[in-house]
Design a protein around this motif. Structure first.
Motif, mmCIF file in Angstrom:
data_model
loop_
_atom_site.group_PDB
_atom_site.id
_atom_site.type_symbol
_atom_site.label_atom_id
_atom_site.label_comp_id
_atom_site.label_asym_id
_atom_site.label_seq_id
_atom_site.Cartn_x
_atom_site.Cartn_y
_atom_site.Cartn_z
ATOM 1 N N TYR A 59 -7.669 -78.251 15.797
ATOM 2 C CA TYR A 59 -7.461 -78.210 17.245
ATOM 3 C C TYR A 59 -6.059 -78.745 17.502
ATOM 4 C CZ TYR A 59 -7.678 -79.188 22.206
ATOM 5 O OH TYR A 59 -7.402 -79.196 23.539
ATOM 6 N N ALA A 88 -17.383 -76.327 25.747
ATOM 7 C CA ALA A 88 -18.269 -76.729 24.652
ATOM 8 C C ALA A 88 -17.763 -76.214 23.313
ATOM 9 C CB ALA A 88 -19.688 -76.210 24.911
ATOM 10 N N THR A 96 -14.590 -75.632 22.410
ATOM 11 C CA THR A 96 -13.443 -76.436 21.959
ATOM 12 C C THR A 96 -13.906 -77.791 21.442
ATOM 13 O OG1 THR A 96 -13.041 -77.299 24.198
ATOM 14 C CG2 THR A 96 -11.875 -75.292 23.569
ATOM 15 N N GLU A 97 -14.959 -78.346 22.057
ATOM 16 C CA GLU A 97 -15.492 -79.615 21.570
ATOM 17 C C GLU A 97 -16.121 -79.447 20.190
ATOM 18 O OE1 GLU A 97 -15.068 -82.626 22.881
ATOM 19 O OE2 GLU A 97 -13.781 -81.604 24.344
ATOM 20 N N ARG A 98 -16.748 -78.307 19.955
ATOM 21 C CA ARG A 98 -17.310 -78.032 18.623
ATOM 22 C C ARG A 98 -16.209 -77.985 17.577
ATOM 23 N NH1 ARG A 98 -22.281 -73.718 18.249
ATOM 24 N NH2 ARG A 98 -23.586 -74.525 19.943
ATOM 25 N N LYS A 121 -13.333 -79.548 17.635
ATOM 26 C CA LYS A 121 -12.894 -80.925 17.382
ATOM 27 C C LYS A 121 -13.893 -81.657 16.484
ATOM 28 C CE LYS A 121 -10.541 -81.325 21.861
ATOM 29 N NZ LYS A 121 -10.531 -82.025 23.176
ATOM 30 N N GLU A 122 -15.175 -81.415 16.727
ATOM 31 C CA GLU A 122 -16.229 -82.062 15.924
ATOM 32 C C GLU A 122 -16.150 -81.613 14.467
ATOM 33 O OE1 GLU A 122 -21.071 -81.749 15.510
ATOM 34 O OE2 GLU A 122 -20.166 -81.418 17.480
#
Length: 296
Positions: A128, A214, A216-218, A220-221
């Motif tokens: 990211y 959601a 983009t958060e995945r 990063k995770e």
């Protein structure tokens, strides 16, 4: 963006050999041959035309690069298609850069990503990267990367010089959003497609919807987990999409879309970069840019 997807339902899919030959020739790759390209492309065009179809080739990369580069591409295009018609869709530059950032962020995660300039800057996916880091990378490229797409008058002038201004038309994304049926009708009439048929095709589900917050958060995770990063790197593009919760054929999602706030420095730099080009679009092409808030 995405308009070519609609017309692919109306014509036969472009054979891979013809697509590769055409791309190689238009992009000026050393091994390209006009004769071979014309022969392969004609095998696709002739059956389509005999069935009353309008062949359409859509490629966003044709608006990138310098003025000289665009003119060379236009000449190579003319060598293959002769007097075809050129439609160019443009968008407010700040909205375009935000959208293009997310497109690059998503495309970068593919297993077959060819965005070597981003790999060199950020490393192998999953990665990211912020909008500010991305746009700075674009600005520092010799071709200025995404910024080359913003010189829309430069692109239109290059193709008008080769094909004639009457065979080039510029459409505004904002008008498409404001009055889709009218814009689609204008586009269809320009290409010689039945507007009613074109409108029907455009009512079908949308492809390549913007990433959600959601998703983009995945990303990063996954990036922060060594085990998930390893699994991601060993996965195919299809499996990577599943890990990110991304389905390009799912249509429009109701989930909150990912957004960015463009820093003031880059807002001003982008506006200054396009101002003169926009003035040419108004003066030479008669576009109502002021109505839609384009910087002049």
């Amino acid at each position: 963006r995405g308009l070519g997807d609609v017309y692919k339902r109306q014509i036969r899919d472009f054979p891979s050999a013809a697509a590769q030959a055409l791309t190689a020739h238009v992009l000026g790759q050393p091994a390209s041959s006009p004769a071979i390209c014309r022969r392969r492309v004609s095998k696709w065009i002739e059956p389509a035309e005999s069935n009353g179809k309008i062949p359409l080739w859509s490629k966003e990369g044709l608006t990138a690069g310098s003025a000289e580069h665009k003119h060379k591409q236009a000449r190579r295009f003319h060598e293959i298609f002769a007097d075809c018609k050129i439609a160019i869709f443009i968008r407010h530059p700040l909205k375009f850069m935000e959208s293009f950032y997310f497109q690059n962020l998503r495309g970068f995660q593919k297993s077959d990503s060819k965005k070597y300039h981003l790999i060199q800057r950020f490393g192998e996916p999953p990665q990211y990267f912020s909008f500010e880091n991305w746009i700075e990378t674009m600005w520092n490229l010799p071709s200025q990367g995404a910024f080359g797409h913003l010189r829309c008058a430069e692109t239109a002038d290059a193709y008008a010089k080769v094909f004639g201004k009457e065979r080039v038309q510029i459409f505004l994304f904002e008008k498409l959003v404001e009055n889709s049926s009218e814009t689609i009708g204008d586009l269809c009439r320009f290409f010689g497609v039945d507007p009613k048929e074109g409108s029907r095709l455009f009512q079908q589900k949308r492809q390549n919807d913007r990433w959600t917050l959601a998703q983009t958060e995945r990303l990063k995770e996954i990036q922060t987990s060594p085990s998930k990063t390893l699994l991601f790197r060993k996965s195919s593009s299809k499996d990577r999409k599943q890990m990110l919760g991304y389905d390009p054929d799912a249509g429009t999602s109701s989930a909150p879309k990912a957004r960015v706030k463009i820093p003031a420095k880059w807002r001003e730099r982008t506006i200054q970069f396009v101002r003169e080009d926009h003035q040419r679009l108004v003066e030479h092409w008669g576009l109502p840019l002021e109505k839609y808030g384009y910087p002049l």
